[in-house]
Write an enzyme that holds these catalytic residues in place. Sequence first.
Site, short mmCIF file in Angstrom:
data_model
loop_
_atom_site.label_atom_id
_atom_site.label_comp_id
_atom_site.label_asym_id
_atom_site.label_seq_id
_atom_site.Cartn_x
_atom_site.Cartn_y
_atom_site.Cartn_z
N ARG A 183 24.43 -39.27 11.00
CA ARG A 183 24.17 -38.70 9.68
C ARG A 183 23.71 -37.26 9.87
O ARG A 183 22.89 -36.97 10.75
CB ARG A 183 23.08 -39.49 8.93
CG ARG A 183 23.56 -40.83 8.36
CD ARG A 183 24.55 -40.68 7.22
NE ARG A 183 25.00 -41.95 6.66
CZ ARG A 183 26.09 -42.62 7.03
NH1 ARG A 183 26.88 -42.14 7.98
NH2 ARG A 183 26.43 -43.75 6.45
N GLU A 188 27.02 -32.71 2.71
CA GLU A 188 28.49 -32.81 2.77
C GLU A 188 29.15 -32.35 1.47
O GLU A 188 30.37 -32.33 1.37
CB GLU A 188 28.89 -34.24 3.17
CG GLU A 188 28.42 -34.53 4.59
CD GLU A 188 28.73 -35.91 5.13
OE1 GLU A 188 29.29 -36.74 4.39
OE2 GLU A 188 28.39 -36.16 6.31
N HIS A 206 33.70 -36.34 7.98
CA HIS A 206 33.11 -37.70 7.90
C HIS A 206 34.21 -38.78 7.89
O HIS A 206 34.29 -39.60 6.98
CB HIS A 206 32.21 -37.83 6.66
CG HIS A 206 31.22 -38.94 6.77
ND1 HIS A 206 29.97 -38.92 6.20
CD2 HIS A 206 31.30 -40.17 7.39
CE1 HIS A 206 29.33 -40.05 6.44
NE2 HIS A 206 30.12 -40.84 7.16
N1 LIG Z 1 30.64 -41.02 10.87
C1 LIG Z 1 30.99 -42.22 10.48
O1 LIG Z 1 32.07 -42.43 9.94
C2 LIG Z 1 30.07 -43.38 10.73
C3 LIG Z 1 30.60 -44.68 10.81
C4 LIG Z 1 29.74 -45.74 11.07
C5 LIG Z 1 28.38 -45.51 11.22
N2 LIG Z 1 27.89 -44.25 11.10
C6 LIG Z 1 26.43 -44.01 11.25
O2 LIG Z 1 26.03 -44.55 12.50
C7 LIG Z 1 24.78 -45.22 12.31
C8 LIG Z 1 24.60 -46.28 13.37
O3 LIG Z 1 25.46 -47.38 13.09
P1 LIG Z 1 25.36 -48.70 13.98
O4 LIG Z 1 26.23 -49.70 13.34
O5 LIG Z 1 25.55 -48.37 15.41
O6 LIG Z 1 23.85 -49.11 13.73
P2 LIG Z 1 23.02 -50.12 14.63
O7 LIG Z 1 21.87 -50.56 13.80
O8 LIG Z 1 23.92 -51.13 15.25
O9 LIG Z 1 22.49 -49.18 15.83
C9 LIG Z 1 21.59 -48.13 15.63
C10 LIG Z 1 20.54 -48.23 16.72
O10 LIG Z 1 19.64 -47.12 16.58
C11 LIG Z 1 18.35 -47.57 16.97
N3 LIG Z 1 17.34 -46.66 16.44
C12 LIG Z 1 16.81 -46.64 15.19
N4 LIG Z 1 15.89 -45.64 15.11
C13 LIG Z 1 15.87 -45.04 16.32
C14 LIG Z 1 15.13 -43.95 16.84
N5 LIG Z 1 14.23 -43.29 16.10
N6 LIG Z 1 15.35 -43.59 18.12
C15 LIG Z 1 16.25 -44.26 18.89
N7 LIG Z 1 16.96 -45.31 18.45
C16 LIG Z 1 16.78 -45.68 17.17
C17 LIG Z 1 18.27 -48.98 16.44
O11 LIG Z 1 17.31 -49.74 17.16
C18 LIG Z 1 19.69 -49.50 16.63
O12 LIG Z 1 19.83 -50.25 17.81
C19 LIG Z 1 24.88 -45.77 10.87
O13 LIG Z 1 23.60 -46.01 10.34
C20 LIG Z 1 25.62 -44.68 10.15
O14 LIG Z 1 24.71 -43.76 9.61
C21 LIG Z 1 28.71 -43.18 10.87
O1 LIG Z 2 28.30 -45.65 7.57
C1 LIG Z 2 29.53 -45.73 7.53
O2 LIG Z 2 30.15 -46.81 7.65
C2 LIG Z 2 30.33 -44.46 7.44
O3 LIG Z 2 29.50 -43.36 7.45
C3 LIG Z 2 31.28 -44.42 6.29
O4 LIG Z 2 30.60 -44.53 5.07
P1 LIG Z 2 31.37 -44.34 3.65
O5 LIG Z 2 32.66 -45.06 3.77
O6 LIG Z 2 30.49 -44.98 2.67
O7 LIG Z 2 31.52 -42.91 3.43
#
Ligand SMILES: NC(=O)c1ccc[n+]([C@@H]2O[C@H](COP(=O)([O-])OP(=O)(O)OC[C@H]3O[C@@H](n4cnc5c(N)ncnc54)[C@H](O)[C@@H]3O)[C@@H](O)[C@H]2O)c1
Ligand SMILES: O=C(O)[C@H](O)COP(=O)(O)O
Length: 309
Positions: free
Chosen positions: A228, A257, A284
């Site tokens: 994010r 964004e 994104h």
């Molecule tokens: N760009 C994209 O299209 C996209 C797609 C999917 C997810 N994301 C982002 O990626 C993030 C992570 O997704 P995920 O499914 O891997 O989540 P997840 O919960 O599986 O993994 C995140 C990890 O971060 C750890 N964490 C939380 N706070 C922390 C800190 N202060 N320091 C270190 N570690 C910490 C948690 O313990 C967890 O294990 C989502 O929350 C989302 O914002 C972005």
């Molecule tokens: O967290 C996610 O899965 C991605 O950032 C995509 O989110 P959106 O599809 O809601 O934009």
Amino acid sequence: MKILVIDKMHDSITSLLGQKGFEVDYKPKISRSEILDTVHAYDGMVVRSKTPIDKELIDKAVNLKFIARAGAGIDQLDVQELENKGVRIVNAPEGNRDAVGEHTIGMLLCLFNNIVQGDAQVRKGIWDREGNRGVELMGKTVAIIGYGNMGRAFAQRLKCFGCDVLAFDKYKENYSDEYATEATWDEIFQKADILSLHTPLTFETKEMIDSELLNKFAKDIYIINVARGEIAPFSVLEEALKSGKLKGALLDVLENEKLAKLTDDQKENFENLVKRDNVLFSPHVAGWTHESYRKINEVLTEKIAQLFE
Ligand SMILES: NC(=O)c1ccc[n+]([C@@H]2O[C@H](COP(=O)([O-])OP(=O)(O)OC[C@H]3O[C@@H](n4cnc5c(N)ncnc54)[C@H](O)[C@@H]3O)[C@@H](O)[C@H]2O)c1
Ligand SMILES: O=C(O)[C@H](O)COP(=O)(O)O
């Protein structure tokens, strides 16, 4: 059970939930005021990141039993308020983690091998081999912050490129595996060539990346943010790129964004970032493939059905 879908999803959402016996109202264009007026009639909602699920909305959702997030990040949900009301939360990171893993590798290879720049030059008739000499991933130390679905999917792919992968996760224990070795921030400061952010956006991770933290790294590093944007603000990135502490930045997500609505400060820093050849952006879309679009619905449907088994 009636489910309101308030954001654009792959068409399969209605049939997949229908097959499990749910009645689905698919309303991707519904306004917030319409949601507030009608949400009392639903047992569940399927959401993406567009609409904040805040106290005002939750108070109106008097029959709500679950919120299903079609995707991974749940920073748009007031989790505490949902828990207070006994509303269950499910999400579907298993549906887009492969996309994120591949996209992040793709961005890294593009930056390290000047692929975007080289392509633009050749199209203009410029043939500059020396200026486009690449950097290898082989042997680089990559630090992953947040070792969950996305961090691990990236680590898995990095292993194939001969990288040494370190992972720091504040809320996990004993998470070293075949792809990454558990590390402290101090170890990461000493060894990392590349810092990759994969935490959720929380009160702790908002602006987690600041100059003080970046200056603790022994080497000048590359930064990747596919988590994010608010975790690594424009001003911090621009200052560190200017000083050379950051050798490059890969940004799939931005602090703001809505590019037409940047504040003056954000605008100035963003415009400077845009001028840099060592910054690569994507809009994104890391988790946004044709495959993930459908997989997210499949994962979500199974998780919703399991809530009632
Ligand atoms: N760009 C994209 O299209 C996209 C797609 C999917 C997810 N994301 C982002 O990626 C993030 C992570 O997704 P995920 O499914 O891997 O989540 P997840 O919960 O599986 O993994 C995140 C990890 O971060 C750890 N964490 C939380 N706070 C922390 C800190 N202060 N320091 C270190 N570690 C910490 C948690 O313990 C967890 O294990 C989502 O929350 C989302 O914002 C972005
Ligand atoms: O967290 C996610 O899965 C991605 O950032 C995509 O989110 P959106 O599809 O809601 O934009």
